[in-house]
Design an enzyme around this catalytic site. Structure first.
Site, PDB file in Angstrom:
ATOM      1  N   VAL A 245      31.746  38.000  34.946  1.00 15.42           N
ATOM      2  CA  VAL A 245      31.823  37.998  36.418  1.00 15.42           C
ATOM      3  C   VAL A 245      30.847  38.969  37.074  1.00 15.42           C
ATOM      4  O   VAL A 245      30.642  38.914  38.285  1.00 15.42           O
ATOM      5  CB  VAL A 245      33.260  38.278  36.935  1.00 15.42           C
ATOM      6  CG1 VAL A 245      34.217  37.180  36.545  1.00 15.42           C
ATOM      7  CG2 VAL A 245      33.756  39.658  36.500  1.00 15.42           C
TER       8      VAL A 245
ATOM      9  N   ASN B 298      40.521  37.944  39.589  1.00 22.60           N
ATOM     10  CA  ASN B 298      41.450  38.791  38.833  1.00 22.60           C
ATOM     11  C   ASN B 298      40.780  39.645  37.755  1.00 22.60           C
ATOM     12  O   ASN B 298      41.334  40.668  37.347  1.00 22.60           O
ATOM     13  CB  ASN B 298      42.510  37.866  38.205  1.00 22.60           C
ATOM     14  CG  ASN B 298      43.295  38.549  37.119  1.00 22.60           C
ATOM     15  OD1 ASN B 298      44.225  39.315  37.399  1.00 22.60           O
ATOM     16  ND2 ASN B 298      42.925  38.306  35.859  1.00 22.60           N
TER      17      ASN B 298
ATOM     18  N   TYR C  92      38.757  53.918  38.873  1.00 24.30           N
ATOM     19  CA  TYR C  92      39.632  52.748  39.099  1.00 24.30           C
ATOM     20  C   TYR C  92      40.172  52.709  40.526  1.00 24.30           C
ATOM     21  O   TYR C  92      40.224  51.638  41.127  1.00 24.30           O
ATOM     22  CB  TYR C  92      40.781  52.802  38.090  1.00 24.30           C
ATOM     23  CG  TYR C  92      41.580  51.526  37.937  1.00 24.30           C
ATOM     24  CD1 TYR C  92      41.131  50.482  37.127  1.00 24.30           C
ATOM     25  CD2 TYR C  92      42.813  51.386  38.566  1.00 24.30           C
ATOM     26  CE1 TYR C  92      41.883  49.331  36.958  1.00 24.30           C
ATOM     27  CE2 TYR C  92      43.570  50.232  38.397  1.00 24.30           C
ATOM     28  CZ  TYR C  92      43.109  49.207  37.593  1.00 24.30           C
ATOM     29  OH  TYR C  92      43.861  48.060  37.425  1.00 24.30           O
TER      30      TYR C  92
END
Ligand SMILES: NC(=O)c1ccc[n+]([C@@H]2O[C@H](COP(=O)([O-])OP(=O)(O)OC[C@H]3O[C@@H](n4cnc5c(N)ncnc54)[C@H](O)[C@@H]3O)[C@@H](O)[C@H]2O)c1
Length: 269
Positions: A66, A92, A171
């Site tokens: 991706v 996702n 993150y």
């Protein structure tokens, strides 16, 4: 139309070979959607596709990274051509961000300190967990806008809203950025009949971080932070996926639905 129906819808799931993405793909296929599974893990992807096919579901797969923009656009174009358009996207795919600045037993972790973080790792987390959401949304919108409908669901995290010291620092900003992008896209795309929402999980037992949450010591470190005192099974994400993909959520856009056993409420011993 039947509430929660996704029958016949063309759906794409990124990061579909494992964990939460695989659960999205399963629930959509089980309820009659036609699903393209996208992932870069070829063996797992093939296994998931074959298993779902053998159960009689209409699925196909695209082995794609991706973070490779051109490859991703091309994979979306092939998927839309195969299924005559695109109705639902689950953006996702995501990766873990390494150790946090605290260890699970609340000691300072030198490896997770700001000055010790590997900059290449920061780049990889931002590319996978944020930039690829932007690319996936763009790829999907090209197919949804002309048809005046669509539902896009992004997997963020409850740490997009509250910060967490035992999770690697890159993150949190990546997921907070993805959550902001969801709201921005929801505002822009409402006029074109496209809804954009996020699912924000707490700890789920998946393969992320080498399956860390299946390891008893690590699992305990996470579940003590959850009032329900457990981590979730990926099947528990399925009802939310069906809700957001279907017309059951026809007036829901720009939302971030948290599914975390109460973790955001704070630790309860
Ligand atoms: N498991 C949790 O506790 C948890 C909590 C909050 C949010 N999330 C988010 O849920 C999403 C799914 O994670 P998961 O826990 O199911 O992990 P997982 O590792 O089980 O599944 C992630 C999948 O994404 C794929 N992937 C990773 N990078 C990719 C890339 N560049 N191109 C294509 N595919 C790629 C992997 O191959 C894997 O199949 C991620 O965005 C993650 O950040 C997970």
């Amino acid at each position: 139309m039947q509430l929660f129906s996704v029958r016949g819808l063309a759906c794409t799931v990124t990061g579909a070979a494992s964990g939460i993405g695989l659960a999205y793909a399963e629930v959509m296929a089980e309820h009659g959607a036609r699903v393209t599974l996208m992932d870069l893990n070829a063996p797992r992807l093939q296994e998931a596709e074959q298993r779902l096919r053998s159960q009689g579901y209409e699925v196909r797969s695209e082995c794609v990274d991706v973070t490779d923009r051109e490859a991703l656009y091309a994979a979306f174009d092939r998927s839309a051509a195969a299924y005559g358009g695109l109705d639902v996207l689950f953006a996702n795919a995501g990766i873990d961000a390494g150790p946090g600045f605290l260890t699970p037993d609340n000691a300072r972790n030198p490896e997770g300190a700001l000055e010790a973080l590997d900059e290449r790792h920061w780049d990889a987390v931002i590319a996978t967990n944020l930039t690829s959401v932007f690319t996936s949304l763009r790829a999907a919108v090209r197919h949804m806008k002309p048809r005046g409908k669509g539902s896009i669901v992004v997997t963020t995290s409850n740490v997009a809203i509250i910060n967490e010291a035992i999770v690697g620092t890159p993150y949190m900003p990546a997921k907070a950025g993805a959550a902001s992008l969801v709201r921005q896209a929801a505002m822009e795309l409402a006029r074109y009949g496209i809804r954009v929402n996020a699912i924000a999980p707490g700890p789920f037992a998946t393969n992320i971080a080498g399956g860390r949450l299946r390891n008893p010591a690590d699992r305990e470190a996470f579940q003590v932070r959850v009032p329900m005192h457990r981590v979730a099974d990926t099947d528990e994400i399925k009802p939310l996926a069906l809700f957001l993909a279907s017309n059951a959520s026809s007036f829901v856009t720009g939302s971030q639905l948290v599914i975390d056993g109460g973790q955001m409420l704070g630790r309860v011993d």
